[in-house]
Write a protein that holds these residues in place. Structure first.
Motif, PDB file in Angstrom:
ATOM      1  N   HIS A  42       2.955  -8.564   1.284  1.00 56.60           N
ATOM      2  CA  HIS A  42       1.464  -8.436   1.976  1.00 56.60           C
ATOM      3  C   HIS A  42       0.792  -6.988   1.731  1.00 56.60           C
ATOM      4  O   HIS A  42       0.414  -6.875   0.958  1.00 56.60           O
ATOM      5  CB  HIS A  42       0.964  -8.844   2.971  1.00 56.60           C
ATOM      6  CG  HIS A  42      -0.287  -8.595   3.420  1.00 56.60           C
ATOM      7  ND1 HIS A  42      -1.239  -9.147   2.622  1.00 56.60           N
ATOM      8  CD2 HIS A  42      -0.573  -7.891   4.223  1.00 56.60           C
ATOM      9  CE1 HIS A  42      -2.085  -8.904   2.945  1.00 56.60           C
ATOM     10  NE2 HIS A  42      -2.263  -8.119   4.135  1.00 56.60           N
ATOM     11  N   ARG A  43       2.203  -6.107   2.235  1.00 56.72           N
ATOM     12  CA  ARG A  43       1.780  -4.483   1.819  1.00 56.72           C
ATOM     13  C   ARG A  43       1.954  -4.502   0.834  1.00 56.72           C
ATOM     14  O   ARG A  43       1.420  -3.676   0.236  1.00 56.72           O
ATOM     15  CB  ARG A  43       2.837  -3.804   3.289  1.00 56.72           C
ATOM     16  CG  ARG A  43       2.543  -4.048   4.330  1.00 56.72           C
ATOM     17  CD  ARG A  43       3.186  -3.380   5.586  1.00 56.72           C
ATOM     18  NE  ARG A  43       2.943  -3.702   6.709  1.00 56.72           N
ATOM     19  CZ  ARG A  43       3.325  -3.496   7.626  1.00 56.72           C
ATOM     20  NH1 ARG A  43       4.342  -2.928   7.991  1.00 56.72           N
ATOM     21  NH2 ARG A  43       3.200  -3.529   9.217  1.00 56.72           N
ATOM     22  N   LEU A  45       1.351  -5.551  -2.291  1.00 57.33           N
ATOM     23  CA  LEU A  45       0.595  -6.502  -2.494  1.00 57.33           C
ATOM     24  C   LEU A  45      -1.180  -5.554  -2.600  1.00 57.33           C
ATOM     25  O   LEU A  45      -1.524  -5.076  -3.319  1.00 57.33           O
ATOM     26  CB  LEU A  45      -0.395  -8.175  -2.425  1.00 57.33           C
ATOM     27  CG  LEU A  45       1.289  -8.697  -3.287  1.00 57.33           C
ATOM     28  CD1 LEU A  45       1.157 -10.226  -3.467  1.00 57.33           C
ATOM     29  CD2 LEU A  45       1.062  -8.779  -5.123  1.00 57.33           C
ATOM     30  N   GLN A  46      -0.514  -4.983  -0.948  1.00 56.89           N
ATOM     31  CA  GLN A  46      -2.045  -4.221  -1.159  1.00 56.89           C
ATOM     32  C   GLN A  46      -1.962  -3.552  -2.007  1.00 56.89           C
ATOM     33  O   GLN A  46      -3.416  -2.486  -2.462  1.00 56.89           O
ATOM     34  CB  GLN A  46      -2.380  -4.104   0.108  1.00 56.89           C
ATOM     35  CG  GLN A  46      -2.748  -5.103   1.095  1.00 56.89           C
ATOM     36  CD  GLN A  46      -3.276  -4.871   2.668  1.00 56.89           C
ATOM     37  OE1 GLN A  46      -2.066  -4.471   3.169  1.00 56.89           O
ATOM     38  NE2 GLN A  46      -4.440  -5.833   2.926  1.00 56.89           N
ATOM     39  N   GLU A  47      -1.036  -2.576  -1.877  1.00 57.73           N
ATOM     40  CA  GLU A  47      -0.596  -1.288  -2.163  1.00 57.73           C
ATOM     41  C   GLU A  47      -1.223  -0.885  -3.798  1.00 57.73           C
ATOM     42  O   GLU A  47      -1.150  -0.083  -4.742  1.00 57.73           O
ATOM     43  CB  GLU A  47       0.590  -0.848  -1.499  1.00 57.73           C
ATOM     44  CG  GLU A  47       1.056   0.191   0.189  1.00 57.73           C
ATOM     45  CD  GLU A  47       2.149   0.433   0.235  1.00 57.73           C
ATOM     46  OE1 GLU A  47       3.053   0.639  -0.508  1.00 57.73           O
ATOM     47  OE2 GLU A  47       2.835   0.441   1.600  1.00 57.73           O
ATOM     48  N   ALA A  49      -2.157  -3.143  -5.818  1.00 59.24           N
ATOM     49  CA  ALA A  49      -3.993  -3.506  -5.244  1.00 59.24           C
ATOM     50  C   ALA A  49      -4.374  -1.972  -5.777  1.00 59.24           C
ATOM     51  O   ALA A  49      -5.027  -2.001  -6.350  1.00 59.24           O
ATOM     52  CB  ALA A  49      -4.379  -4.309  -4.727  1.00 59.24           C
ATOM     53  N   GLU A  50      -4.644  -1.050  -4.639  1.00 63.92           N
ATOM     54  CA  GLU A  50      -4.673   0.598  -4.106  1.00 63.92           C
ATOM     55  C   GLU A  50      -5.148   0.950  -5.626  1.00 63.92           C
ATOM     56  O   GLU A  50      -5.228   1.739  -5.993  1.00 63.92           O
ATOM     57  CB  GLU A  50      -4.687   0.339  -3.226  1.00 63.92           C
ATOM     58  CG  GLU A  50      -5.498   1.762  -2.378  1.00 63.92           C
ATOM     59  CD  GLU A  50      -6.533   2.071  -2.949  1.00 63.92           C
ATOM     60  OE1 GLU A  50      -7.633   2.831  -3.631  1.00 63.92           O
ATOM     61  OE2 GLU A  50      -7.215   1.121  -3.109  1.00 63.92           O
ATOM     62  N   ARG A  53      -6.687   0.543  -8.642  1.00 66.77           N
ATOM     63  CA  ARG A  53      -7.714   0.008  -8.430  1.00 66.77           C
ATOM     64  C   ARG A  53      -8.559   1.975  -9.023  1.00 66.77           C
ATOM     65  O   ARG A  53      -9.314   2.574  -9.803  1.00 66.77           O
ATOM     66  CB  ARG A  53      -8.597  -0.133  -7.271  1.00 66.77           C
ATOM     67  CG  ARG A  53      -8.652  -1.582  -7.421  1.00 66.77           C
ATOM     68  CD  ARG A  53      -9.902  -1.850  -6.138  1.00 66.77           C
ATOM     69  NE  ARG A  53      -9.216  -1.764  -4.857  1.00 66.77           N
ATOM     70  CZ  ARG A  53      -8.456  -2.820  -4.032  1.00 66.77           C
ATOM     71  NH1 ARG A  53      -8.075  -3.852  -4.651  1.00 66.77           N
ATOM     72  NH2 ARG A  53      -7.787  -2.638  -3.098  1.00 66.77           N
TER      73      ARG A  53
END
Length: 96
Positions: A42-43, A45-47, A49-50, A53
């Motif tokens: 999860h972490r 994937l968040q990193e 995605a950021e 972006r």
């Protein structure tokens, strides 16, 4: 240390027991390992995605130039509202 009680179906519990046995570990360790792997995924994937972006924002102009057909149409802003009427003094100098 905080704890969490988790309910499993009989089938899931049987699968967990079998996997733990095959790996030579306890069910508690197996479930903790799976949770830790899920948190790490999860972490990541968040990193990711950021990072995407940020990269896209930094290169938005280049993407727009390279793929003009994929650009959304420009957003039209609403016309400005007409100014409110003001009361002008009467022609003879008296207030209206």
């Amino acid at each position: 240390m905080p704890a969490l009680n988790v309910e499993f179906s009989e089938h899931e519990l049987a699968d967990l027991r079998q996997i733990a046995k095959e790996r030579g570990t306890s069910m508690k360790a197996l479930v903790r390992e799976a949770a830790a792997a899920g948190i790490a995924r999860h972490r990541a994937l968040q990193e990711g995605a950021e990072t995407f972006r940020s990269f896209f924002a930094a290169h938005a102009g280049e993407f727009a130039a390279a793929f003009p057909d994929d650009e959304p149409p420009p957003v039209r802003s609403a016309p400005a509202p007409a100014p409110a009427p003001t009361s002008a003094p009467a022609a003879d100098g008296e207030a209206a």
